[in-house]
Design an enzyme around this catalytic site. Structure first.
Site, mmCIF file in Angstrom:
data_model
loop_
_atom_site.group_PDB
_atom_site.id
_atom_site.type_symbol
_atom_site.label_atom_id
_atom_site.label_comp_id
_atom_site.label_asym_id
_atom_site.label_seq_id
_atom_site.Cartn_x
_atom_site.Cartn_y
_atom_site.Cartn_z
ATOM 1 N N ASP A 13 -29.783 10.624 -13.566
ATOM 2 C CA ASP A 13 -28.674 9.683 -13.784
ATOM 3 C C ASP A 13 -29.049 8.541 -14.719
ATOM 4 O O ASP A 13 -28.516 7.436 -14.606
ATOM 5 C CB ASP A 13 -28.172 9.083 -12.449
ATOM 6 N N LYS A 16 -28.617 10.136 -19.818
ATOM 7 C CA LYS A 16 -29.042 11.098 -20.846
ATOM 8 C C LYS A 16 -27.851 11.712 -21.563
ATOM 9 O O LYS A 16 -27.899 11.979 -22.754
ATOM 10 C CB LYS A 16 -29.844 12.252 -20.213
ATOM 11 N N GLY A 40 -24.794 15.939 -13.548
ATOM 12 C CA GLY A 40 -23.445 15.471 -13.845
ATOM 13 C C GLY A 40 -23.522 14.540 -15.024
ATOM 14 O O GLY A 40 -24.159 13.503 -14.942
ATOM 15 N N HIS A 41 -22.943 14.935 -16.132
ATOM 16 C CA HIS A 41 -22.970 14.087 -17.315
ATOM 17 C C HIS A 41 -21.567 13.579 -17.588
ATOM 18 O O HIS A 41 -20.641 14.373 -17.704
ATOM 19 C CB HIS A 41 -23.446 14.882 -18.541
ATOM 20 N N GLN A 222 -31.517 16.001 -14.628
ATOM 21 C CA GLN A 222 -32.335 15.296 -13.623
ATOM 22 C C GLN A 222 -33.415 14.454 -14.329
ATOM 23 O O GLN A 222 -33.218 14.074 -15.469
ATOM 24 C CB GLN A 222 -32.968 16.274 -12.615
HETATM 25 P P1 IMP Z 1 -30.825 19.725 -5.759
HETATM 26 O O1 IMP Z 1 -31.225 19.651 -7.193
HETATM 27 O O2 IMP Z 1 -29.338 19.840 -5.566
HETATM 28 O O3 IMP Z 1 -31.585 20.775 -4.998
HETATM 29 O O4 IMP Z 1 -31.218 18.331 -5.067
HETATM 30 C C1 IMP Z 1 -32.580 17.929 -4.894
HETATM 31 C C2 IMP Z 1 -32.724 16.436 -5.106
HETATM 32 O O5 IMP Z 1 -32.488 16.140 -6.479
HETATM 33 C C3 IMP Z 1 -31.741 15.576 -4.316
HETATM 34 O O6 IMP Z 1 -32.372 14.349 -3.973
HETATM 35 C C4 IMP Z 1 -30.637 15.303 -5.321
HETATM 36 O O7 IMP Z 1 -29.924 14.122 -5.018
HETATM 37 C C5 IMP Z 1 -31.441 15.167 -6.592
HETATM 38 N N1 IMP Z 1 -30.676 15.491 -7.800
HETATM 39 C C6 IMP Z 1 -30.363 16.716 -8.257
HETATM 40 N N2 IMP Z 1 -29.673 16.626 -9.403
HETATM 41 C C7 IMP Z 1 -29.553 15.322 -9.683
HETATM 42 C C8 IMP Z 1 -28.968 14.602 -10.765
HETATM 43 O O8 IMP Z 1 -28.423 15.154 -11.727
HETATM 44 N N3 IMP Z 1 -29.050 13.246 -10.689
HETATM 45 C C9 IMP Z 1 -29.683 12.622 -9.675
HETATM 46 N N4 IMP Z 1 -30.250 13.246 -8.653
HETATM 47 C C10 IMP Z 1 -30.194 14.595 -8.662
#
Ligand code: IMP
Length: 423
Positions: A13, A16, A40-41, A222
């Site tokens: 977040d 990017k 999520g962009h 991420q």
């Molecule tokens: P997952 O990627 O859905 O398996 O989540 C694993 C961890 O990564 C969790 O703490 C999510 O909140 C975090 N996470 C996954 N994608 C994002 C993102 O795009 N932004 C922020 N945190 C993320």
């Protein structure tokens, strides 16, 4: 020929998407190399707001080639919905190709993610519940379905076989009802119709493009601290956001990477569970959340907020070999009298500068702060560094000195235009 990677330096977040959107104008190919619809962009352009989970930002520009490369996990339902929605808005302007090697996320994986999280109770990671972990687990267990499989005659059979395998887990391990394999296929089949024509050999395309001197933008999802190996395991995602992931996930070699831009907010946020030494659970963190609209793009969850952590930023810079930094959401700090900035930790009575990412150890690391004066003025209209207050430039300079890298992009507001480039 140039290959630029835009990489999150924190827990995701970082903004990017906005930078990638701006840079995509100057690149021929825009690709994603890891992650899936957990990203999520939000891009604001031409008075319209676009929220992407899977398609690269370049899809808004005609003449751009956008790739979902080998290391990505593609949620078939989400991607088909995004493509259909962009087509309906007349905004699907770029060409999209999905690597035949990219693994597929089916609704079965999302169900597994939810069951797994719920079974963990208080020890849940707080995933986005988008099936990311289960899809990567199937990939490494060598039972996954790949985008290229959608082109094969027996794809329906394979999806149903996967549903039957998952039923063993769902009923036996998670104590959940069985799914009907025929219904799973009926749900997935229309999305497959949309996606199958877009599947291709992205490795060959990338290699040819490099040979022809094209410019490539790798859009990370991420952030470094969520990397499966280099993050705060197990509170991580299941892929490699670091620059090494941009090579593994695409077919680009290390020789070709020309710049790696580390994107960091002017403060820190984290969504989901896991250690966060500089978290401010008090009024300052609350102010950041409100001023920065710190709620997840994918899940709407409130993000945890806190002060900028320089040891972690330097760690991210070293791991990915950042060549420069982009500092985002600086306007969120506009109204603070004083700014805390973490320069080291204290643990067991000792001062420590290198972060230990073991969750228990990192959580016990007490931040050592320097206090810098705030600029208490509205910077959102600034369009050059000359418009920025001295205290603002001092804050920037402090970060540059600590990390040893120039800040070449400064974001002062949500719109694409609210960006100052010193590149
Ligand atoms: P997952 O990627 O859905 O398996 O989540 C694993 C961890 O990564 C969790 O703490 C999510 O909140 C975090 N996470 C996954 N994608 C994002 C993102 O795009 N932004 C922020 N945190 C993320």
């Amino acid at each position: 020929m140039s290959v630029t990677a835009v990489i999150g330096a924190q827990w995701g977040d970082e903004g990017k998407g906005k930078l990638a959107h701006i840079l995509s104008l100057d690149h021929d190919i825009i690709l994603r190399y890891q992650g899936g619809s957990n990203a999520g962009h939000t891009v604001k352009a031409g008075g319209e707001t676009f929220k992407f989970k899977l398609v690269p930002s370049g899809m808004l520009h005609a003449g751009k080639t956008c790739l979902l490369c080998d290391g990505v996990v593609v949620n078939v339902m989400t991607l088909a919905e995004e493509i259909t929605a962009l087509r309906e808005r007349g905004q699907l302007k770029g060409e999209l190709m999905i690597s035949r090697h990219a693994h597929l996320v089916l609704p079965l994986h999302c169900m597994q993610d939810v069951y797994f999280e719920e079974a963990k109770g208080k020890r849940a990671i707080g995933t986005t519940r988008r099936g990311i972990g289960p899809a990567y687990a199937d990939k490494y267990f060598r039972v996954g379905l790949r985008a290229g499989d959608m082109l094969k005659d027996d794809f329906a059979h394979r999806v149903k076989a996967m549903a039957r395998r998952k039923n063993v887990l769902f009923t036996g391990y998670y104590n959940q009802p069985e799914v009907d394999p025929d219904q799973v296929w009926a749900q997935v089949a229309p999305a497959v119709e949309v996606l199958a024509p877009l599947v291709g050999d992205t490795i060959q395309l990338v290699r040819r493009a490099i040979g022809n001197g094209a410019s490539i933008l790798c859009e990370g999802a991420q952030g470094t601290l969520l990397d499966i190996d280099y993050g705060t395991y197990p509170f991580v995602t299941s892929s490699h956001p670091v620059s090494g992931g941009a090579l593994l996930g695409t077919g680009i070699s290390w020789r070709e990477l020309s710049s790696v831009i580390g994107v960091t907010k002017a403060y820190n946020t984290r969504v989901g569970a896991g250690p966060f030494p500089t978290e401010d659970a008090g009024p300052d963190g609350e102010r950041m959340r409100e001023a920065g609209a710190e709620y997840g793009t994918v899940t709407g969850r409130p993000r945890r907020c806190g002060w900028l952590d320089l040891p972690l930023l330097r760690y991210a810079a070293q791991l990915s070999g950042f060549t420069e930094l982009a500092l985002t959401k600086t306007d969120v700090l506009d109204r603070f009298e004083e700014l805390k900035i973490c320069v080291a930790y204290e643990r067991d009575g000792r001062r420590i500068e290198w972060p230990d990412l073991d969750p228990e150890v990192l959580q016990r690391s007490e931040p050592v702060y320097e206090m810098l004066p705030g600029w208490h003025s509205d910077v959102t209209a600034a369009r050059s560094v000359d418009d920025l207050p001295t205290a603002f430039m001092d804050y920037l300079g402090f970060i540059e000195d600590y990390v040893g890298l120039p800040i070449t992009y400064i974001s002062v507001g949500a719109d694409a235009g609210a960006t100052i480039s010193r590149a």
